[in-house]
Design an enzyme around this catalytic site. Structure first.
Site, mmCIF file in Angstrom:
data_model
loop_
_atom_site.group_PDB
_atom_site.id
_atom_site.type_symbol
_atom_site.label_atom_id
_atom_site.label_comp_id
_atom_site.label_asym_id
_atom_site.label_seq_id
_atom_site.Cartn_x
_atom_site.Cartn_y
_atom_site.Cartn_z
ATOM 1 C CB CYS A 62 -26.864 2.104 -26.924
ATOM 2 S SG CYS A 62 -28.491 2.133 -27.651
ATOM 3 C CG HIS A 63 -21.525 0.912 -29.974
ATOM 4 N ND1 HIS A 63 -22.471 0.104 -30.576
ATOM 5 C CD2 HIS A 63 -20.391 0.170 -29.920
ATOM 6 C CE1 HIS A 63 -21.922 -1.065 -30.868
ATOM 7 N NE2 HIS A 63 -20.666 -1.052 -30.477
ATOM 8 C CG MET A 97 -30.963 1.906 -30.612
ATOM 9 S SD MET A 97 -32.663 1.294 -30.586
ATOM 10 C CE MET A 97 -33.079 1.435 -28.850
ATOM 11 C CD GLU A 98 -27.812 6.833 -29.926
ATOM 12 O OE1 GLU A 98 -26.978 6.241 -29.226
ATOM 13 O OE2 GLU A 98 -28.271 6.359 -30.995
ATOM 14 C CG ASP A 112 -43.924 13.005 -13.990
ATOM 15 O OD1 ASP A 112 -44.384 12.327 -13.046
ATOM 16 O OD2 ASP A 112 -43.245 14.031 -13.831
#
Length: 302
Positions: A62-63, A97-98, A112
């Site tokens: 990823c950039h 992707m973010e 969790d």
């Protein structure tokens, strides 16, 4: 990493979702505020936003991006929590992707914070719902292929003293974009000769696009902008502004280009630099978005 240095920043958006499947009793405890670690939703939202801003630190290829907006919302069902993340940035590459990383982080946070009361909790899906702002969003499709001419303006090339590489590169790029190059010519740096060629392409051949290469600088023989201004009927200053701005980000001499662009009839005429590198950068900046001009001239607007 993929080289994105040639790309132009655009507004990029992406929406992703993730679904966490839990026991119905877990939903009841969540609504009643009875989960031992507290309400997972605000914590998951913070986790999603943090993940969106730090995706490049988690996903190797990823950039790093300057995220302009990140959000996370939840839809609570009887036995599911659906997470929806949205990310925006004005960047050279997409933010999918973010958004996906944000949705994943939110799902894991919920996992969790509820696992103590629900051994069967499951993340059953993380997917991209929508993305916008990429090259495909600005690629035009035409029922009939566009036609073009490439005109190289150079005394030395016209005299056979220098081989043309810039004009041939323009032909390659236009052809690869689905544009049919009908004419290729070389003329000396003479205003009348340049103007005559431009008018022939627009008035006689009725071509859609004409790209010139060379004669846009400050040399005593550089007259391509003057010849073009004599030939066009309406200026398109935005094109020349973009070419100079794009080039200036890559080398400091781009500001010295005097190239212009405009329309004659329904023919778009654009001046490009004479150097191979300058032509490559100009075409990176122009294509494919400049082709939208033909949709506008065909009456389809924006």
């Amino acid at each position: 990493m993929i080289d994105i240095s040639k790309k132009t920043p655009t507004l990029r958006t992406a929406v992703a979702t993730a679904t966490v499947k839990v026991h119905p009793s877990t939903i009841e405890k969540l609504r009643a505020g009875q989960l031992p670690k507290g309400d997972p939703l605000p914590v998951a939202k913070v986790a999603a936003i943090q993940a969106a801003k730090n995706a490049s630190q988690l996903i190797p290829y990823c950039h790093p991006l300057a995220v302009a907006f990140a959000d996370c919302q939840f839809e609570i069902g009887t036995d599911t929590i659906v997470i929806r993340t949205e990310v925006r940035a004005i960047e050279k590459t997409g933010v999918e992707m973010e958004a996906l990383t944000a949705a994943s982080a939110a799902a894991l946070t919920i996992y969790d914070m509820t696992k103590a009361v629900d051994e069967g909790i499951e993340i059953i899906g993380v997917k991209l719902v929508k993305k916008t702002g990429g090259k495909s969003d600005y690629t035009e499709r035409f029922d009939v292929p566009l036609t073009a001419a490439v005109l190289v303006v150079s005394d030395s090339t016209a005299a056979g003293k220098r081989e043309d590489t810039s004009g041939k590169h323009v032909i390659e790029r236009l052809t690869s974009s689905g544009i049919e190059v009908k004419q290729y010519a070389v003329v000396p740096d003479e205003t009348d000769a340049i103007e005559a060629e431009l008018k022939k392409y627009a008035d006689t051949m009725k071509l859609d696009l004409v790209m010139t290469s060379g004669g846009t600088g400050l040399g005593l023989r550089d007259v391509t902008p003057e010849a073009t201004e004599r030939g066009i009927e309406r200026q398109l200053p935005g094109i020349a502004e973009v070419l100079r701005a794009y080039g200036q980000e890559r080398m400091p001499f781009a500001m010295l280009s005097r190239g212009v662009a405009g329309v004659r009839g329904r023919t778009l005429i654009v001046n490009l630099p004479g150097s191979r590198r300058g032509v490559e950068e100009a075409l990176d900046a122009l294509l494919p978005a400049v082709l939208h001009a033909f949709k506008m001239m065909q009456g389809e607007g924006h």
